[in-house]
Design a protein around this motif. Structure first.
Motif, PDB file in Angstrom:
ATOM      1  N   GLU A  38       0.832  -1.205   0.000  1.00 37.79           N
ATOM      2  CA  GLU A  38       0.000   0.000   0.000  1.00 37.79           C
ATOM      3  C   GLU A  38       0.868   1.256   0.000  1.00 37.79           C
ATOM      4  O   GLU A  38       0.563   2.249  -0.673  1.00 37.79           O
ATOM      5  CB  GLU A  38      -0.896  -0.015   1.234  1.00 37.79           C
ATOM      6  CG  GLU A  38      -1.922   1.106   1.280  1.00 37.79           C
ATOM      7  CD  GLU A  38      -2.786   1.030   2.535  1.00 37.79           C
ATOM      8  OE1 GLU A  38      -3.307   2.095   2.941  1.00 37.79           O
ATOM      9  OE2 GLU A  38      -2.931  -0.074   3.097  1.00 37.79           O
ATOM     10  N   CYS A  39       1.961   1.198   0.726  1.00 36.60           N
ATOM     11  CA  CYS A  39       2.893   2.322   0.769  1.00 36.60           C
ATOM     12  C   CYS A  39       3.454   2.616  -0.613  1.00 36.60           C
ATOM     13  O   CYS A  39       3.413   3.761  -1.088  1.00 36.60           O
ATOM     14  CB  CYS A  39       4.034   2.014   1.744  1.00 36.60           C
ATOM     15  SG  CYS A  39       5.451   3.122   1.623  1.00 36.60           S
ATOM     16  N   LEU A  40       3.958   1.598  -1.276  1.00 32.50           N
ATOM     17  CA  LEU A  40       4.588   1.785  -2.580  1.00 32.50           C
ATOM     18  C   LEU A  40       3.584   2.223  -3.648  1.00 32.50           C
ATOM     19  O   LEU A  40       3.940   2.908  -4.597  1.00 32.50           O
ATOM     20  CB  LEU A  40       5.288   0.499  -3.013  1.00 32.50           C
ATOM     21  CG  LEU A  40       6.456   0.067  -2.114  1.00 32.50           C
ATOM     22  CD1 LEU A  40       6.978  -1.302  -2.535  1.00 32.50           C
ATOM     23  CD2 LEU A  40       7.571   1.095  -2.157  1.00 32.50           C
ATOM     24  N   ALA A  41       2.330   1.828  -3.466  1.00 33.09           N
ATOM     25  CA  ALA A  41       1.300   2.198  -4.448  1.00 33.09           C
ATOM     26  C   ALA A  41       0.918   3.667  -4.351  1.00 33.09           C
ATOM     27  O   ALA A  41       0.451   4.254  -5.335  1.00 33.09           O
ATOM     28  CB  ALA A  41       0.061   1.322  -4.245  1.00 33.09           C
ATOM     29  N   SER A  42       1.116   4.279  -3.179  1.00 34.40           N
ATOM     30  CA  SER A  42       0.657   5.661  -3.001  1.00 34.40           C
ATOM     31  C   SER A  42       1.752   6.671  -2.710  1.00 34.40           C
ATOM     32  O   SER A  42       1.511   7.872  -2.724  1.00 34.40           O
ATOM     33  CB  SER A  42      -0.372   5.717  -1.867  1.00 34.40           C
ATOM     34  OG  SER A  42       0.171   5.214  -0.659  1.00 34.40           O
ATOM     35  N   VAL A  43       2.971   6.208  -2.468  1.00 34.31           N
ATOM     36  CA  VAL A  43       4.030   7.133  -2.074  1.00 34.31           C
ATOM     37  C   VAL A  43       4.377   8.133  -3.170  1.00 34.31           C
ATOM     38  O   VAL A  43       4.689   9.296  -2.892  1.00 34.31           O
ATOM     39  CB  VAL A  43       5.291   6.361  -1.624  1.00 34.31           C
ATOM     40  CG1 VAL A  43       5.979   5.669  -2.796  1.00 34.31           C
ATOM     41  CG2 VAL A  43       6.252   7.291  -0.897  1.00 34.31           C
ATOM     42  N   GLY A  44       4.303   7.704  -4.425  1.00 35.46           N
ATOM     43  CA  GLY A  44       4.600   8.622  -5.518  1.00 35.46           C
ATOM     44  C   GLY A  44       3.605   9.769  -5.577  1.00 35.46           C
ATOM     45  O   GLY A  44       3.970  10.928  -5.839  1.00 35.46           O
ATOM     46  N   ARG A  69      12.782  -1.188  -1.816  1.00 31.41           N
ATOM     47  CA  ARG A  69      12.077  -0.765  -3.023  1.00 31.41           C
ATOM     48  C   ARG A  69      11.808   0.730  -3.022  1.00 31.41           C
ATOM     49  O   ARG A  69      11.895   1.388  -4.060  1.00 31.41           O
ATOM     50  CB  ARG A  69      10.779  -1.562  -3.157  1.00 31.41           C
ATOM     51  CG  ARG A  69      11.028  -3.033  -3.479  1.00 31.41           C
ATOM     52  CD  ARG A  69       9.768  -3.768  -3.817  1.00 31.41           C
ATOM     53  NE  ARG A  69       8.991  -3.117  -4.861  1.00 31.41           N
ATOM     54  CZ  ARG A  69       7.806  -3.529  -5.278  1.00 31.41           C
ATOM     55  NH1 ARG A  69       7.255  -4.598  -4.707  1.00 31.41           N
ATOM     56  NH2 ARG A  69       7.159  -2.907  -6.227  1.00 31.41           N
ATOM     57  N   LEU A  70      11.484   1.268  -1.877  1.00 30.83           N
ATOM     58  CA  LEU A  70      11.256   2.704  -1.760  1.00 30.83           C
ATOM     59  C   LEU A  70      12.504   3.480  -2.146  1.00 30.83           C
ATOM     60  O   LEU A  70      12.440   4.407  -2.965  1.00 30.83           O
ATOM     61  CB  LEU A  70      10.860   3.045  -0.321  1.00 30.83           C
ATOM     62  CG  LEU A  70      10.709   4.534   0.021  1.00 30.83           C
ATOM     63  CD1 LEU A  70       9.491   5.115  -0.673  1.00 30.83           C
ATOM     64  CD2 LEU A  70      10.602   4.725   1.528  1.00 30.83           C
ATOM     65  N   ARG A  71      13.640   3.096  -1.592  1.00 30.31           N
ATOM     66  CA  ARG A  71      14.887   3.809  -1.886  1.00 30.31           C
ATOM     67  C   ARG A  71      15.343   3.588  -3.321  1.00 30.31           C
ATOM     68  O   ARG A  71      15.994   4.450  -3.913  1.00 30.31           O
ATOM     69  CB  ARG A  71      15.968   3.346  -0.898  1.00 30.31           C
ATOM     70  CG  ARG A  71      15.666   3.669   0.544  1.00 30.31           C
ATOM     71  CD  ARG A  71      15.712   5.172   0.784  1.00 30.31           C
ATOM     72  NE  ARG A  71      17.070   5.665   0.620  1.00 30.31           N
ATOM     73  CZ  ARG A  71      17.393   6.880   0.217  1.00 30.31           C
ATOM     74  NH1 ARG A  71      16.463   7.753  -0.098  1.00 30.31           N
ATOM     75  NH2 ARG A  71      18.653   7.243   0.102  1.00 30.31           N
ATOM     76  N   GLY A  72      15.004   2.416  -3.869  1.00 26.33           N
ATOM     77  CA  GLY A  72      15.377   2.142  -5.246  1.00 26.33           C
ATOM     78  C   GLY A  72      14.561   2.933  -6.252  1.00 26.33           C
ATOM     79  O   GLY A  72      15.093   3.430  -7.254  1.00 26.33           O
ATOM     80  N   GLU A  73      13.255   3.071  -5.983  1.00 26.64           N
ATOM     81  CA  GLU A  73      12.369   3.742  -6.928  1.00 26.64           C
ATOM     82  C   GLU A  73      12.233   5.239  -6.672  1.00 26.64           C
ATOM     83  O   GLU A  73      12.010   6.013  -7.603  1.00 26.64           O
ATOM     84  CB  GLU A  73      10.989   3.077  -6.881  1.00 26.64           C
ATOM     85  CG  GLU A  73      11.015   1.620  -7.320  1.00 26.64           C
ATOM     86  CD  GLU A  73       9.649   0.953  -7.210  1.00 26.64           C
ATOM     87  OE1 GLU A  73       8.632   1.640  -7.461  1.00 26.64           O
ATOM     88  OE2 GLU A  73       9.594  -0.248  -6.871  1.00 26.64           O
ATOM     89  N   PRO A  75      14.629   7.545  -4.708  1.00 26.51           N
ATOM     90  CA  PRO A  75      15.824   7.798  -3.884  1.00 26.51           C
ATOM     91  C   PRO A  75      15.794   9.129  -3.136  1.00 26.51           C
ATOM     92  O   PRO A  75      16.538   9.307  -2.167  1.00 26.51           O
ATOM     93  CB  PRO A  75      16.968   7.772  -4.912  1.00 26.51           C
ATOM     94  CG  PRO A  75      16.311   8.037  -6.231  1.00 26.51           C
ATOM     95  CD  PRO A  75      14.962   7.399  -6.139  1.00 26.51           C
ATOM     96  N   GLY A  76      14.920  10.034  -3.553  1.00 27.08           N
ATOM     97  CA  GLY A  76      14.823  11.317  -2.863  1.00 27.08           C
ATOM     98  C   GLY A  76      13.995  11.253  -1.592  1.00 27.08           C
ATOM     99  O   GLY A  76      13.958  12.216  -0.818  1.00 27.08           O
ATOM    100  N   ILE A  77      13.305  10.135  -1.368  1.00 26.77           N
ATOM    101  CA  ILE A  77      12.470   9.969  -0.174  1.00 26.77           C
ATOM    102  C   ILE A  77      13.238   9.135   0.851  1.00 26.77           C
ATOM    103  O   ILE A  77      13.682   8.033   0.550  1.00 26.77           O
ATOM    104  CB  ILE A  77      11.135   9.280  -0.518  1.00 26.77           C
ATOM    105  CG1 ILE A  77      10.341  10.127  -1.529  1.00 26.77           C
ATOM    106  CG2 ILE A  77      10.313   9.057   0.753  1.00 26.77           C
ATOM    107  CD1 ILE A  77       9.060   9.467  -1.997  1.00 26.77           C
ATOM    108  N   GLN A  78      13.391   9.671   2.044  1.00 27.43           N
ATOM    109  CA  GLN A  78      14.118   8.964   3.093  1.00 27.43           C
ATOM    110  C   GLN A  78      13.193   7.997   3.844  1.00 27.43           C
ATOM    111  O   GLN A  78      11.980   8.190   3.872  1.00 27.43           O
ATOM    112  CB  GLN A  78      14.724   9.957   4.088  1.00 27.43           C
ATOM    113  CG  GLN A  78      15.714  10.930   3.482  1.00 27.43           C
ATOM    114  CD  GLN A  78      16.999  10.265   3.032  1.00 27.43           C
ATOM    115  OE1 GLN A  78      17.248   9.086   3.314  1.00 27.43           O
ATOM    116  NE2 GLN A  78      17.827  11.003   2.322  1.00 27.43           N
TER     117      GLN A  78
END
Length: 211
Positions: A38-44, A69-73, A75-78
């Protein structure tokens, strides 16, 4: 304004953390997720500066994979870990995955505010107990398990046998045995049962029964 996203499978934890954070004039919670997926689907879409994520989130993607995956896709989000787990294995895996910081859930509000602000600036931040554990490792490197050794021992503690372990980690059973020999030497034991007991006592791996 620091934009924060909360990722934890417990709604009450997210609600409590939101209340704490939003008392600060420079921090805004822009979204929540109960799973890594759910995080990866909405973080962008939410575009947070910092994602505060737990390590264990029930079924599905865990915190480590979510951070990777977050840092890979993006990288500007910590990513800042917010968890109850404080073992060597968890800390090392989180940092290796790309987490900017590691804060325990019993931290005081002031510590959480400071961690969020530092993490959003790209500064490393660790809870005092975590920092103390890492310092102890640096002072006694000969007694410290490598990330792979800790991972193998934790899998064994969960009931995984040598053959299945070698399959999961894509290494030979002979390599598994070599790693275990190093583990036994470092911990001063002569078998896996004793190794698991000592590693659990020292906080190197999690207490499987307590989970």
């Amino acid at each position: 304004m620091i934009r924060v996203m909360l990722v934890d499978d417990h709604a009450v934890v997210r609600a409590g953390l939101r209340i704490i954070l939003e008392t600060q004039h420079d921090i805004r919670v822009v979204g929540e997720a109960s799973t890594g997926e759910e995080c990866l689907a909405s973080v962008g879409r939410l575009a947070p500066d910092l994602v505060v994520v737990d390590l264990a989130m029930g079924e599905g993607m865990g915190g480590i994979e979510t951070i990777q995956r977050l840092r890979g896709e993006w990288p500007g989000i910590q990513a800042l870990v917010f968890t109850t787990y404080d073992t060597d294995a968890d800390i090392v895996r989180a940092v290796d995955a790309g987490a900017i910081g590691y804060v325990l859930k019993d931290a005081a509000p002031a510590e959480i505010y400071a961690a969020v602000r530092a993490g959003a600036r790209g500064e490393r931040v660790l809870s005092p107990p975590v920092a103390s554990r890492i310092l102890e490792q640096l002072q006694r490197p000969q007694l410290t398990l490598t990330p792979r050794e800790a991972q193998i021992l934790e899998l064994l503690a969960s009931g995984v046998g040598n053959k299945e372990l070698s399959r999961q980690l894509f290494i030979s059973e002979a390599t598994v045995k070599t790693h275990l020999a190093h583990v036994y030497e470092k911990l001063g034991v002569d078998g896996r049962g004793a190794a698991i007991a000592v590693a659990t006592q020292r906080g190197i791996i999690r207490n499987q029964r307590a989970q």
